[in-house]
Design a protein around this motif. Structure first.
Motif, mmCIF file in Angstrom:
data_model
loop_
_atom_site.group_PDB
_atom_site.id
_atom_site.type_symbol
_atom_site.label_atom_id
_atom_site.label_comp_id
_atom_site.label_asym_id
_atom_site.label_seq_id
_atom_site.Cartn_x
_atom_site.Cartn_y
_atom_site.Cartn_z
ATOM 1 N N GLU A 93 0.811 -1.248 0.030
ATOM 2 C CA GLU A 93 -0.022 0.121 0.016
ATOM 3 C C GLU A 93 0.760 1.254 -0.013
ATOM 4 O O GLU A 93 0.235 2.347 -0.497
ATOM 5 N N GLY A 135 -3.211 3.609 -6.425
ATOM 6 C CA GLY A 135 -4.920 3.442 -6.755
ATOM 7 C C GLY A 135 -5.113 3.723 -8.145
ATOM 8 O O GLY A 135 -6.133 3.986 -8.593
ATOM 9 N N CYS A 136 -4.355 3.284 -9.351
ATOM 10 C CA CYS A 136 -4.650 3.703 -10.572
ATOM 11 C C CYS A 136 -5.561 2.680 -11.106
ATOM 12 O O CYS A 136 -6.045 2.953 -12.295
ATOM 13 N N GLU A 147 -9.489 -2.888 -4.680
ATOM 14 C CA GLU A 147 -9.899 -2.085 -3.433
ATOM 15 C C GLU A 147 -10.296 -3.036 -2.027
ATOM 16 O O GLU A 147 -9.951 -2.569 -1.069
ATOM 17 N N THR A 165 -6.188 -4.817 4.908
ATOM 18 C CA THR A 165 -4.871 -4.206 4.778
ATOM 19 C C THR A 165 -4.452 -4.506 6.279
ATOM 20 O O THR A 165 -5.024 -4.066 7.314
#
Lengths: 800, 283
Positions: free
Chosen positions: A629, A634-635, A655, A659
């Motif tokens: 992360e 986040g593409c 997503e 985590t």
């Protein structure tokens, strides 16, 4: 005047009806006797609209009657029509109460007292006519029923379903939509049911839609009030209706009264038959479920065949052409299929417990190989998990990867490949053909089915497997003499996820060699359990206490479903004394563990990461996608890459998923050691490739079982993507949809494409050069695919 | 940390041991050396043999750099990872700035040639900003999220709103009014600047928190307990809102620079074509 027939067929289920059809077609003087007023009562009683499967798919249908997978109503309609068209002589409401006499002159007595004489009798009465009844005081209450036609008939009732098999679960789930449903389970879990059913019922119980009484037994019943024995006493359930799904057993009393002998007293026992389905009473034939063939297609084939046998026509079973094809090379050398099957049965002690019919069915899935001497059967670290039987010739196992000269020779009658099959991991050794051999390769699924259903196979395989696993995982140089004492009382133990193998502080009670699954090792540090290691199949735990002669200094728990070989400490120590090489190795490993333990003590966060990953089920993964992360921008290019290389549907959801400490576990396939998705795939469309990828082939029928069975939610049902414009046309002129965009953009959304939905999942881009597209398309290197061993390894965790 | 031969926890800057940095640096050094050595009569300009050479290299670099937009959307092809392309894109992009400047011979004016140069600088600067964001923001975002996703935060906020209504239900109308206003007027995200700022100076929940706090001392008994609970809940919501807004900011930062980088690239290519056309027209 008594009626006389060439053949009387008792029962109009799939087998009896098919026999009737064939008899009519062949112009035999016949009669088909049915107890009820309609054909095929078992199918008739299926839940309304039920989809009936036509398994096994590979088996061709041989019957005068039509049959293919479809809705119950359509199938019954087709059977009814064909029975009429062929002119089958059916007599309804004709329950047979006794069969006397011998070949050429059987006398059948009907319930009404009427008598029928027949030269031959075909018994196709199945088991469903003899349902287990609720044997409690008051069990004859009119509110008790043993079947459920249409669950939508009931509304706002309190209904108790007794029996936690597939039928009970399916009924309970269907009824729970508009009723208050209770389910009574004799055991403390739902075992021996389809995984999809197990998952669905547990979810319904969790969600409070169904109340389950575990370890419960009905004790007594008064109208509207069921008393159960439960672990802490009694429970009373007020109810409007009871559905008892307790299974069916052979109507033994009736069958025995006809002179037929059962091999033993077990409730599951079925009569012994000749290959022509003839019982010990000549002229009296048994087909269908009572003969041990509960599947509709098998039963219909038998109905056809039995009529041919009666006519003196020695036809081959329907699978004959398939087996002939399989054994083509041997047939050319003048052997017949029957001879080959007999050869396999006599050569392979493992298979000797199977009837010829069972063996035929099993062999249908197998592949025949004729490797030349020295040819490689499989290589160490291949990811195949099939099982091999040597019928002729032999095999050489290269047990020591460092020295190819160390080999174990196997001869005819022996087998190999069981270690990979059990562990679900890479092959532990390379195997070469030891001569010009004849081998049969059995796929994982049919082998597992066989092990689970035939006790003798499981036992014989485990005996051999244990010795080999000890050699493979401990030392290839262990002699039989050194192993013998350990083997004498070693045993296989099974653990569920989270179950403890042993606890810190306990006295030493043996060494545990993990042959399937994996475990975590935790130690009490400052009052709390800190995980200090993850140990995968192929390794052992418990050696530390043994060598130190001290109590356990750590607690070991199963991370997933785990099987171990337990060995007695004293005997293990003796073995070490006899094998100095092994002793050195065990000693070295112990030292490594001591060092690791100290490092991990100083770095509890690494232990926390292991704990987190084990909770995510990473322990059963063979290859998992992780996202760093702290690098991910986040593409979503990983998702787009997946969609674009796989028909517009992404098989991963970046997503979603948890985590921890900067490591994100997205929703994507883990390529499990023992893939849950494979468990219940009707067309057997899910396979594991040599490099470990679990993939779905084009034979998927879209039933959705795999999607339901996957605990990680990574398989979903999607239709084909509509054709789209080229990349430049989209970029420059906005034609069509862009990479990864609608119509197949987000999970769970309605897809734009029409047509049937099939299961799709990650195949690790096995057909693309260069590997996984998601990882290759990550611009910042945040996405990585790793095997858990690597990830759990201490060096990598501590390097963070 | 290394996994399966792939580095993780290594940024794009350090990729493959700075291979693309070395490549770009070599190219730049060669260009600078040539520029140094080459002393044309009319002073350095784009019309000399070196000027044409540097111009050609620059134009090819621009085409290659712009091709990244296509390459990243072509999946499952090519021998290199996208990470290679991005690393090269970054270093060669910076090298382009120097090479194009040398190509110009430092001759600028109010013409299409300088327009092309300015657009190129704009693309490179926005790209540099993007790189900084890519290097910095993911870690900040991870830290801010504390293992939650934005959806998780939203769900928590929605849950808190319900609790807040409940806690306020026993208190007087004024408090009820404040709570209702706070619930209805609180926004996360919004327009361009609001998203990028990551804060909301007019946050209705913050205002409600302050007002309820000011009023809380007037309550007694059970009301005081309820007011204290209400303040706690509002404070928790304010904290969550701040976190959600920061997440929106991080998201916006990761995207916003592309809105400059990409259109300017298109403009640059157009200007570049005109530049080349014009140069050959007035040969």
């Amino acid at each position: 005047m008594v009626e006389r027939y060439q053949v009387a067929i008792v029962g109009s289920g799939p087998c009896g009806m098919s026999a009737g059809g064939r008899a009519a077609e062949r112009g035999m003087n016949h009669i088909l006797l049915e107890r009820t007023d309609h054909l095929s009562d078992t199918i008739y009683k299926y839940q309304k609209g039920k989809h009936v499967m036509a398994t096994p798919d590979i088996l061709p249908l041989r019957s005068s009657m039509p049959f293919e997978a479809g809705r119950r109503e359509e199938i019954l309609q087709a059977w009814g029509d064909t029975t009429k068209n062929l002119g089958v002589n059916v007599r309804y409401n004709a329950e047979v109460t006794a069969i006397k006499g011998q070949k050429g002159n059987f006398e059948l007595t009907l319930r009404a007292g009427e008598k029928i004489v027949a030269e031959n009798v075909v018994l196709g009465i199945g088991l469903q006519g003899n349902l287990r009844k609720l044997a409690v005081p008051g069990g004859d209450w009119s509110g008790v029923q043993y079947q459920l036609d249409d669950p939508d008939e009931y509304e706002s009732e309190r209904i108790v379903v007794i029996g936690a098999g597939d039928a009970g679960i399916e009924n309970a789930l269907a009824l729970a939509k508009q009723n208050t449903v209770f389910i009574v389970n004799r055991r403390d879990e739902f075992a021996r049911v389809k995984e999809a059913n197990q998952k669905a019922i547990l979810e319904a119980i969790e969600a409070g839609q169904i109340t389950c009484y575990y370890s419960a037994d009905p004790k007594s019943l008064t109208p509207g009030r069921l008393v159960l024995t439960v672990p802490d006493g009694e429970a009373v359930v007020e109810c409007d209706r009871i559905i008892a799904r307790l299974g069916a057993i052979a109507p033994r009393k009736f069958v025995e009264s006809c002179g037929i002998v059962f091999p033993n007293d077990s409730a599951e026992a079925l009569p012994e038959l000749s290959p022509r389905y003839e019982s010990n009473v000549p002229g009296l034939y048994i087909v269908g479920a009572l003969a041990g063939f509960p599947l509709i297609k098998q039963a219909m084939n038998q109905g056809y065949e039995v009529v041919e046998f009666i006519l003196g026509n020695d036809i081959k079973p329907a699978d004959q052409p398939l087996l002939e094809e399989k054994f083509r090379a041997l047939l050319d050398r003048g052997r017949s299929v029957d001879e080959i099957i007999e050869l396999i049965r006599t050569r392979m002690p493992l298979m000797s417990g199977l009837t010829p019919l069972q063996l035929r069915e099993f062999l249908l899935d197998g592949a025949v190989h004729f490797p030349k001497k020295g040819e490689v059967v499989f290589e160490r670290n291949d990811y195949t998990n099939s099982f091999f039987m040597i019928i002729d010739g032999g095999a050489e196992i290269l047990i020591d990867p460092t020295n190819p000269a160390v080999r174990v020779n196997l001869g005819p009658g022996e087998f190999f490949g069981e270690i990979g099959l059990i562990a679900g991991r890479r092959r532990s050794a390379t195997v070469l053909s030891g001569g010009d051999s004849f081998m049969i390769e059995c796929p994982r699924r049919s082998m597992i089915k066989l092990i689970n259903s035939v006790e003798s196979v499981a036992r014989a395989m485990n005996e051999v497997a244990m010795v080999r696993q000890l050699r493979t995982y401990l030392s290839p140089h262990l002699t039989n003499e050194a192993l013998a004492p350990v083997l004498a009382n070693a045993e296989i133990r099974y653990y569920k996820p989270g179950q403890v193998l042993f606890t810190e502080g306990e006295p030493d009670n043996g060494v545990y060699l993990i042959r399937k699954g994996s475990v975590t090792v935790a130690r009490q540090i400052a009052g709390r359990d800190v995980i200090i290691a993850y140990v995968a199949a192929g390794n052992y735990v418990g050696e530390m206490a043994l060598l130190n002669q001290a109590p356990r200094n750590a607690t070991v728990k199963a991370a997933i479903n785990t099987e171990v070989i337990w060995m007695d400490s004293a005997r293990f120590r003796q073995m070490l004394d006899a094998a100095p090489e092994l002793r050195g190795e065990v000693e070295q490993r112990l030292l490594t563990r001591l060092v690791e333990g100290e490092t991990m003590k100083a770095r509890p966060e690494a232990g926390n990461i292991i704990q987190f990953l084990v909770e995510q089920g990473v322990g059963e993964a063979t290859d998992i996608l992780l996202i760093d992360e702290t690098l991910c921008v986040g593409c979503d290019n990983c998702e787009k890459a997946c969609a674009e290389t796989h028909g517009g549907v992404s098989r991963l959801d970046r997503e979603a998923g948890p985590t921890f400490s900067g490591i994100h576990v997205p929703t994507s396939c883990r390529h499990c050691e023992h893939p849950h998705c494979m468990a219940d795939c009707p067309p057997n469309a899910i396979h594991r490739a040599v490099d470990g990828e679990v993939y779905i082939d084009s034979s998927c029928i879209g039933c959705g079982n795999c999607s339901r069975n996957c605990p990680y939610g990574v398989i979903h049902m999607a239709s084909k993507e509509p054709p789209k414009a080229g990349l430049l046309a989209w970029m420059l002129f906005g034609f069509g949809h862009g990479p990864g965009q609608d119509p197949s953009h987000k999970w769970g959304q309605k897809k734009g494409g029409d047509g049937p939905k099939l299961a799709v999942k990650c195949d690790m881009c096995k057909d693309l050069p260069g590997g996984a597209a998601c990882v290759r398309a990550c611009p910042t290197g945040a996405a990585v695919r790793v095997s858990p061993e690597r990830f759990f390894s201490l060096a990598e965790l501590t390097a963070r | 940390m290394k996994l399966a031969g792939v580095s993780i926890h290594k940024s794009i800057i350090e990729y493959r041991g700075f291979f693309y940095l070395k490549l770009a640096a070599g190219l730049v050094l060669l260009s600078v050396a040539a520029y140094w050595v080459h002393q044309p009569l009319a002073g350095p300009n784009g019309g000399t043999w070196l000027g044409y050479t540097l111009g050609t290299i620059g134009a090819l670099l621009i085409v290659w750099l712009a091709w990244f937009g296509i390459r990243k959307r072509r999946y499952g092809v090519g021998r290199l990872l996208l990470e290679d392309w991005l690393s090269g894109h970054i270093y060669l992009g910076v090298a382009l700035l120097i090479i194009a400047t040398l190509h110009s011979g430092f001759q600028f004016g109010w013409n299409v040639h300088t327009l092309a140069y300015v657009l190129m600088v704009g693309v490179i600067v926005s790209g540099a900003f993007g790189l900084l964001v890519y290097l910095r923001v993911p870690a900040l975002r991870t830290e801010n999220r504390q293992n939650m996703s934005l959806d998780d935060m939203m769900a928590l906020i929605a849950g808190l709103s319900k609790e807040i209504y409940q806690a306020a239900s026993t208190l007087d109308d004024e408090v009820g009014q404040l709570v209702q206003e706070a619930d209805q007027r609180t926004r996360i995200g919004g327009g361009f600047w609001r998203q990028l700022s990551g804060t909301d100076p007019h946050c209705a929940t913050t205002r409600a928190l302050n007002k309820v706090r000011a009023r809380a001392e007037q309550f007694s008994g059970a009301d005081a307990d309820a007011a204290r609970q209400l303040v706690t809940l509002l404070a928790r919501k304010v904290e969550l809102l701040a976190r959600a807004r920061r997440d929106v900011r991080h998201h916006a930062l990761l995207k916003v620079w592309l809105y400059f980088h990409v259109p300017m690239t298109v403009g640059l290519i157009a200007a570049l074509l005109i530049h080349i056309f014009v140069v050959f027209l007035y040969w």
